[in-house]
Design a protein around this motif. Sequence first.
Motif, PDB file in Angstrom:
ATOM      1  N   ASP A 242       8.513 -22.957  72.366  1.00 56.63           N
ATOM      2  CA  ASP A 242       8.333 -22.791  70.912  1.00 56.63           C
ATOM      3  C   ASP A 242       8.480 -21.416  70.554  1.00 56.63           C
ATOM      4  OD1 ASP A 242       6.244 -23.248  68.005  1.00 56.63           O
ATOM      5  OD2 ASP A 242       8.314 -23.236  68.322  1.00 56.63           O
ATOM      6  N   HIS A 243       9.556 -20.532  71.019  1.00 50.63           N
ATOM      7  CA  HIS A 243       9.532 -19.346  70.949  1.00 50.63           C
ATOM      8  C   HIS A 243      10.745 -18.877  70.086  1.00 50.63           C
ATOM      9  CE1 HIS A 243      10.982 -20.165  75.110  1.00 50.63           C
ATOM     10  NE2 HIS A 243      12.066 -20.345  74.510  1.00 50.63           N
ATOM     11  N   ASP A 244      10.918 -17.361  69.690  1.00 52.22           N
ATOM     12  CA  ASP A 244      12.002 -17.253  68.896  1.00 52.22           C
ATOM     13  C   ASP A 244      12.997 -16.490  69.909  1.00 52.22           C
ATOM     14  OD1 ASP A 244      13.825 -16.062  67.401  1.00 52.22           O
ATOM     15  OD2 ASP A 244      12.340 -14.575  66.164  1.00 52.22           O
ATOM     16  N   LEU A 245      14.179 -17.122  70.000  1.00 57.43           N
ATOM     17  CA  LEU A 245      15.147 -16.676  70.947  1.00 57.43           C
ATOM     18  C   LEU A 245      15.930 -15.608  70.547  1.00 57.43           C
ATOM     19  CD1 LEU A 245      17.070 -20.182  71.494  1.00 57.43           C
ATOM     20  CD2 LEU A 245      15.968 -18.474  73.174  1.00 57.43           C
ATOM     21  N   LEU A 246      15.363 -14.917  69.291  1.00 57.24           N
ATOM     22  CA  LEU A 246      15.880 -13.792  69.009  1.00 57.24           C
ATOM     23  C   LEU A 246      15.314 -12.606  69.504  1.00 57.24           C
ATOM     24  CD1 LEU A 246      17.333 -14.195  65.491  1.00 57.24           C
ATOM     25  CD2 LEU A 246      18.512 -13.729  67.403  1.00 57.24           C
ATOM     26  N   ASP A 247      13.969 -12.860  69.914  1.00 56.04           N
ATOM     27  CA  ASP A 247      12.842 -11.796  70.252  1.00 56.04           C
ATOM     28  C   ASP A 247      13.262 -11.627  71.781  1.00 56.04           C
ATOM     29  OD1 ASP A 247      10.161 -10.977  70.503  1.00 56.04           O
ATOM     30  OD2 ASP A 247      10.242 -11.929  72.348  1.00 56.04           O
ATOM     31  N   ARG A 248      13.335 -10.235  71.803  1.00 54.74           N
ATOM     32  CA  ARG A 248      13.996  -9.570  73.167  1.00 54.74           C
ATOM     33  C   ARG A 248      12.966  -9.947  74.397  1.00 54.74           C
ATOM     34  NH1 ARG A 248      17.644  -8.435  72.003  1.00 54.74           N
ATOM     35  NH2 ARG A 248      17.499  -6.682  70.787  1.00 54.74           N
ATOM     36  N   GLY A 249      11.664 -10.059  74.084  1.00 54.44           N
ATOM     37  CA  GLY A 249      10.784 -10.379  75.501  1.00 54.44           C
ATOM     38  C   GLY A 249      10.980 -11.811  75.844  1.00 54.44           C
ATOM     39  N   THR A 250      11.407 -12.908  74.930  1.00 56.41           N
ATOM     40  CA  THR A 250      11.840 -13.962  75.310  1.00 56.41           C
ATOM     41  C   THR A 250      13.222 -14.050  75.988  1.00 56.41           C
ATOM     42  OG1 THR A 250      10.597 -14.888  73.292  1.00 56.41           O
ATOM     43  CG2 THR A 250      12.585 -16.376  74.199  1.00 56.41           C
ATOM     44  N   GLN A 251      14.080 -13.394  75.447  1.00 56.29           N
ATOM     45  CA  GLN A 251      15.442 -13.322  76.123  1.00 56.29           C
ATOM     46  C   GLN A 251      15.372 -12.793  77.802  1.00 56.29           C
ATOM     47  OE1 GLN A 251      17.464 -10.589  73.585  1.00 56.29           O
ATOM     48  NE2 GLN A 251      17.799 -12.413  71.818  1.00 56.29           N
ATOM     49  N   LEU A 252      14.537 -11.680  77.765  1.00 53.04           N
ATOM     50  CA  LEU A 252      14.231 -11.002  78.942  1.00 53.04           C
ATOM     51  C   LEU A 252      13.699 -11.896  80.005  1.00 53.04           C
ATOM     52  CD1 LEU A 252      13.196  -7.438  77.775  1.00 53.04           C
ATOM     53  CD2 LEU A 252      15.160  -7.721  79.099  1.00 53.04           C
ATOM     54  N   ASN A 253      12.825 -12.806  79.302  1.00 57.46           N
ATOM     55  CA  ASN A 253      11.980 -13.582  80.463  1.00 57.46           C
ATOM     56  C   ASN A 253      12.744 -14.867  80.420  1.00 57.46           C
ATOM     57  OD1 ASN A 253       9.301 -14.625  81.395  1.00 57.46           O
ATOM     58  ND2 ASN A 253       9.649 -16.290  80.181  1.00 57.46           N
TER      59      ASN A 253
ATOM     60  N   ASN B 108      14.717 -27.189  81.997  1.00 55.94           N
ATOM     61  CA  ASN B 108      13.544 -27.347  81.166  1.00 55.94           C
ATOM     62  C   ASN B 108      13.318 -25.863  80.554  1.00 55.94           C
ATOM     63  OD1 ASN B 108      13.458 -29.961  81.260  1.00 55.94           O
ATOM     64  ND2 ASN B 108      12.359 -29.782  83.392  1.00 55.94           N
ATOM     65  N   ARG B 109      14.136 -24.879  80.519  1.00 54.89           N
ATOM     66  CA  ARG B 109      13.950 -23.624  80.050  1.00 54.89           C
ATOM     67  C   ARG B 109      14.070 -23.533  78.529  1.00 54.89           C
ATOM     68  NH1 ARG B 109      12.996 -23.711  85.191  1.00 54.89           N
ATOM     69  NH2 ARG B 109      12.248 -21.753  86.169  1.00 54.89           N
ATOM     70  N   LEU B 110      15.015 -24.447  77.992  1.00 55.78           N
ATOM     71  CA  LEU B 110      15.070 -24.595  76.509  1.00 55.78           C
ATOM     72  C   LEU B 110      15.373 -26.174  76.427  1.00 55.78           C
ATOM     73  CD1 LEU B 110      18.111 -21.988  75.873  1.00 55.78           C
ATOM     74  CD2 LEU B 110      15.711 -21.786  75.290  1.00 55.78           C
ATOM     75  N   SER B 111      14.368 -26.597  75.178  1.00 56.43           N
ATOM     76  CA  SER B 111      14.466 -28.027  74.759  1.00 56.43           C
ATOM     77  C   SER B 111      16.074 -28.114  74.270  1.00 56.43           C
ATOM     78  CB  SER B 111      13.523 -28.186  73.947  1.00 56.43           C
ATOM     79  OG  SER B 111      13.849 -27.645  72.545  1.00 56.43           O
ATOM     80  N   ASP B 112      16.217 -29.490  74.319  1.00 55.92           N
ATOM     81  CA  ASP B 112      17.332 -29.932  73.457  1.00 55.92           C
ATOM     82  C   ASP B 112      17.527 -29.286  71.987  1.00 55.92           C
ATOM     83  OD1 ASP B 112      18.029 -31.347  75.764  1.00 55.92           O
ATOM     84  OD2 ASP B 112      18.406 -33.061  74.849  1.00 55.92           O
ATOM     85  N   THR B 113      16.449 -29.157  71.435  1.00 57.15           N
ATOM     86  CA  THR B 113      16.571 -28.862  69.897  1.00 57.15           C
ATOM     87  C   THR B 113      16.751 -27.303  69.945  1.00 57.15           C
ATOM     88  OG1 THR B 113      14.727 -30.380  69.928  1.00 57.15           O
ATOM     89  CG2 THR B 113      15.195 -28.953  67.894  1.00 57.15           C
ATOM     90  N   ARG B 114      16.202 -26.622  70.743  1.00 55.16           N
ATOM     91  CA  ARG B 114      16.111 -25.303  70.969  1.00 55.16           C
ATOM     92  C   ARG B 114      17.514 -24.846  71.520  1.00 55.16           C
ATOM     93  NH1 ARG B 114      13.435 -22.326  68.047  1.00 55.16           N
ATOM     94  NH2 ARG B 114      13.130 -20.197  68.609  1.00 55.16           N
ATOM     95  N   ALA B 115      18.003 -25.488  72.177  1.00 52.36           N
ATOM     96  CA  ALA B 115      19.412 -25.008  72.855  1.00 52.36           C
ATOM     97  C   ALA B 115      20.278 -25.066  71.734  1.00 52.36           C
ATOM     98  CB  ALA B 115      19.722 -25.979  73.820  1.00 52.36           C
ATOM     99  N   LYS B 116      20.201 -26.175  70.380  1.00 58.00           N
ATOM    100  CA  LYS B 116      21.191 -26.373  69.568  1.00 58.00           C
ATOM    101  C   LYS B 116      21.253 -25.065  68.785  1.00 58.00           C
ATOM    102  CE  LYS B 116      21.871 -31.232  69.664  1.00 58.00           C
ATOM    103  NZ  LYS B 116      21.149 -32.570  69.451  1.00 58.00           N
ATOM    104  N   THR B 117      20.146 -24.513  68.578  1.00 50.61           N
ATOM    105  CA  THR B 117      19.894 -23.198  67.746  1.00 50.61           C
ATOM    106  C   THR B 117      20.698 -21.886  68.287  1.00 50.61           C
ATOM    107  OG1 THR B 117      17.905 -22.250  68.637  1.00 50.61           O
ATOM    108  CG2 THR B 117      17.433 -23.980  66.917  1.00 50.61           C
ATOM    109  N   VAL B 118      20.933 -22.098  69.322  1.00 51.64           N
ATOM    110  CA  VAL B 118      21.799 -20.926  70.196  1.00 51.64           C
ATOM    111  C   VAL B 118      23.058 -20.796  69.600  1.00 51.64           C
ATOM    112  CG1 VAL B 118      22.693 -19.985  72.076  1.00 51.64           C
ATOM    113  CG2 VAL B 118      20.486 -21.192  72.237  1.00 51.64           C
ATOM    114  N   THR B 119      23.869 -21.778  69.331  1.00 51.98           N
ATOM    115  CA  THR B 119      25.151 -21.468  68.397  1.00 51.98           C
ATOM    116  C   THR B 119      24.927 -20.856  67.104  1.00 51.98           C
ATOM    117  OG1 THR B 119      26.232 -23.086  70.124  1.00 51.98           O
ATOM    118  CG2 THR B 119      27.276 -22.506  68.020  1.00 51.98           C
ATOM    119  N   ALA B 120      23.943 -21.693  66.379  1.00 49.75           N
ATOM    120  CA  ALA B 120      23.645 -21.290  65.088  1.00 49.75           C
ATOM    121  C   ALA B 120      23.448 -19.791  64.883  1.00 49.75           C
ATOM    122  CB  ALA B 120      22.696 -22.257  64.528  1.00 49.75           C
TER     123      ALA B 120
END
Lengths: 634, 634
Positions: free
Chosen positions: A484-495, A588-600
Amino acid sequence: MTLSDELRISLDGKWRHVREQSRKELATFDLSYDHDLTLDEARERVLGQMKKLVATGIPAAGFKVSSGGTGDPGASVTGIEMLAQFDLSLMVKAGVQWGLFGGAIENLGTEKHHEQYIPGLINLDILGCFAMSETGHGSDVQSLETTATYDPATQEFVIHSPTPSARKDYIGGAAAHARVAAVFAQLVTKGESYGVHCFVVPIRDEDGNDLPGVTTSDDKHKGGLGAVDNGRLVFDNVRVPRENLLNKYGQVDEGGTYSSPIESSNARFFTMLGTLIRGRISVGGSASAATEVALSIAGRYALKRRQFGPDPDHEILLMDYRMHQRRLLPLIAKSYAMRFAQNQLVARMDRVQSSEEPPPAHQQRELESRAAGLKAAQTWHATKAIQEAREACGGAGYLAENRLTTLKGDTDVFTTFEGDNHVLFQLVAKELLTSYAQEVGGLDPVGMVKFAAGTVADVVKERTAASQLIQRLIDARPGGGDDDHDLLDRGTQLNLFEDREQHVLETAARRLRRAGSDKVEAFKVFNAAQDHVIRAGRVHIERIVLEAFTAGIARCEDPEAQDLLRDVCSLYALTAIEEDLAWFMGHNRLSDTRAKTVTALINDLLDKLRPHTLTLIEGFGVPEETLGAAMLVD
Amino acid sequence: MTLSDELRISLDGKWRHVREQSRKELATFDLSYDHDLTLDEARERVLGQMKKLVATGIPAAGFKVSSGGTGDPGASVTGIEMLAQFDLSLMVKAGVQWGLFGGAIENLGTEKHHEQYIPGLINLDILGCFAMSETGHGSDVQSLETTATYDPATQEFVIHSPTPSARKDYIGGAAAHARVAAVFAQLVTKGESYGVHCFVVPIRDEDGNDLPGVTTSDDKHKGGLGAVDNGRLVFDNVRVPRENLLNKYGQVDEGGTYSSPIESSNARFFTMLGTLIRGRISVGGSASAATEVALSIAGRYALKRRQFGPDPDHEILLMDYRMHQRRLLPLIAKSYAMRFAQNQLVARMDRVQSSEEPPPAHQQRELESRAAGLKAAQTWHATKAIQEAREACGGAGYLAENRLTTLKGDTDVFTTFEGDNHVLFQLVAKELLTSYAQEVGGLDPVGMVKFAAGTVADVVKERTAASQLIQRLIDARPGGGDDDHDLLDRGTQLNLFEDREQHVLETAARRLRRAGSDKVEAFKVFNAAQDHVIRAGRVHIERIVLEAFTAGIARCEDPEAQDLLRDVCSLYALTAIEEDLAWFMGHNRLSDTRAKTVTALINDLLDKLRPHTLTLIEGFGVPEETLGAAMLVD
């Protein structure tokens, strides 16, 4: 100072003064392409252009003061890279003369060689070539077939091509201009072979005729780089004095006894190759420079050209189409990422090579690995981005007068020379999998299998920890590791990038460890995992690039530019995640729901960055008047 | 009969006799590329080659017996496609003369035009060009700016370029050879415009000088197709007789009154364009032919070249590396898929165009849509595969003597001409989303939004059901729709492709339906969904291709060849699934577990197909002696 000035300063990096100088000086050199020239005419013209370069001081920067240069490796590489904004044939010719040929003399030779050759090769009195690749062996340099056999009777080395596949091939300068070659050959003395060494071999007389025993020939037309006189060299027992061995890492005395400061012939070979690292760095940087030109052209065209629309009276700018944004903006973002990574690499190389002390082995190996990986990443990005730029300009993009097809053809071989990209990513992975073990030289798959140790996780962790900034961002990411993290967060991306790398490496190591000690069996195990291993190299470099971008943003001093760069960086990161989305979902690094937000999220970033398109292009620092695309002038 | 013969027979399809004839005859025509020629010399040479083609009968096949031809559309398209195996400049020159220029006269003209021009254009007494694209408008033909204004006083049309962007551009033949142009222009009479029509306009006199009012110029060098004399045309009030209007779909009487058998100007325009469908079919087929040549070269090289290995004495064939198999075999599989789809398309076109009756509107629209989509799919496959083939041959691949760079440069514009590929996929999606509604012509996004009806599912279902074989396979798939099925089962693959298409179309339709009736607003809604819409076109075509492959296997009569084709087809299908794996996972079409097997299944297929590499290459039917790659001869 405009926003695009701030961006340009960020991207220009430490050798900004060299870039600024090049932008000014090169614009006055009439480097525009002339497609009507014959091969011979184009080659003559580029030789004339090289002569103008001598006065810029860039050629001398690549050599130590003690050798007759001015000792500024970073300036040297940056200066070569800047040529790529103008003419890639010139960049390659300059790279061959001062980078490869000159680099071999400087790094593999000793004082007497420096005295004898370097002042002359800087000012072009001595035109040289770098005779490494053979028809039979390119990336596998250790298997070259040319021999240099010592004859104590005359105190000479006998240079010889024992088979047709031992022919030196694709050698820039060998077809016409070079008078001298730095020839890589298996050193044989007293009946024993000591591996590949480099020899200075005169190949042509003053009038350009082949010397006795040397047969040069011409590779003629290629997919691009029309002005580079690539050719072939065959040696029929050509004798050179014993002193022509570049003897920093290996010496043969008068009687024929071999000695070297490095005992293991494997380690010696890779030490020698390692000193030639600037070639790969220049190729990667030049690929990026050419890509920036192509994206500048296609981007500016998209801001000018209208097509279709709600009705015939309201035609829409290409750049306002969602699809066109999708095609160009992520590539622009990736070019920003690549430039930050390249600047970081050049600064490291400069530190290592400016020091009088040889670097610690681990540091040198890491530098080589990064140079190899970034060369692969940048040249593939170039191939993809320049192709897309061409297509994005439609029929106009296909006309030579708009430069894109030339950029495509000229850079096409960059994925091959200075090492095939797949081989290079494999090399990166090997270094990681064996923790830079001294024992495993080059690509040796058997060694890779044998040394694939249990320390992979530590290698990744250790190196990440080196940058406190990166670790701080990762630690500060929201959600603390759950989904449940923010994919726009740099730390999340780096991780996400780091986590992926670690997993891919660990699973690759696990597969390789299954092999026994039998060579053929070990090769099979390696081969079955080859795509996995190469992937490990690729995702490692993607992490390195994201970290370099992050560090580059931190160094930027203008808050507005920083904000813009943050969005560009997120576009780079999310596009990379989208391209590998199945992996992140399946592991399992991204849930289906979370994955769908990437394109958006990507589409949101496109909307946000669209108004800054021109600013981002200007940030590349390719002056509009040097783009040389007819369609932008009309 | 060998296994590769059986494969070749399957791939050759219905016009095998034409392919066999071309293989034999063209090999005797000395069509090998000469890179040393100047533009002018190359252009003269290709004109001489065209003259030799007349005697093959291929040019005449494209025209009805009543017009002076031999009436075999399938043979005509196949014959043009075969030229692409030898020289793409020749293919384009032939396509322009007999396909585009000849096709315009044949399909848009009436009896008097046929009599006047067709015999002469078949035997090259009349050299023509096809002047459609303008500098300002390429894919958006409806917005062309050139005008043809009727002057009742002299009973002439006045052809005029009102703006700089109205200049005809990229026109093959316009720079040098063409004497006559088929000019597309807005027909204006009595002060009213009736949309784009085609006019025969003489542009050069016997000596090759521009006629009064006509200014030709030269596009000069391009990214490839060096022998094609692309150029520009500007008209300054050039007068042609009233009879020079190709008047099958629109007529102007002596007094200037316009009449047409088709009332709606939109419908008329798309009917006219629809008759010119062979251009797109030829481009797609030729792209595939060139791809087969490139893969034949790279594949044969990989079966010959050794590099690295367990130790220096056991170097490994490139083709035995997992990574190399991953690079080449899926592309070979896709080329098989493309050829089956292309053959099916040519057969349909032949049926429609051989009939004296005009086809039902729905059938014609579907044919056009399929031609557009397959052109995009095949040309992008060509761009990707030829690039990969070049890289897979390393430095040797970059030498012109090994042909790959020429194939790359020559085909590069295929993604652009005869319609930009993104625009074409958008067109495919539009037809599906509006159920081929007559009311929505061309790409009109507003119309697309308005007509995006609730019948999308029916469109997909209806058309799939047309093939009983496909439906039977889908019905017979194991597991009956849950996730526990065998991904190697064809019914399962077909179902996944169909299901994906339906979902992507439905969700696209739902997004578009949100728009209101305001034009600007509707455009915004469309634009926000543009990537989604284009994706719909792409996945539709992927299904069509898989179905064509399936049907092609069923038609193959040799059981051993059928078995091999089944594996090749699965490799195509699974590679396509792997490329879109995140979608299948994210939309619950494949569980994480099942998704992970995809890559393993692909690797199994690579192991299985590796021993058949040469057989598969030979199946393409590109004779080894015509490959013309120096590195294969050594």
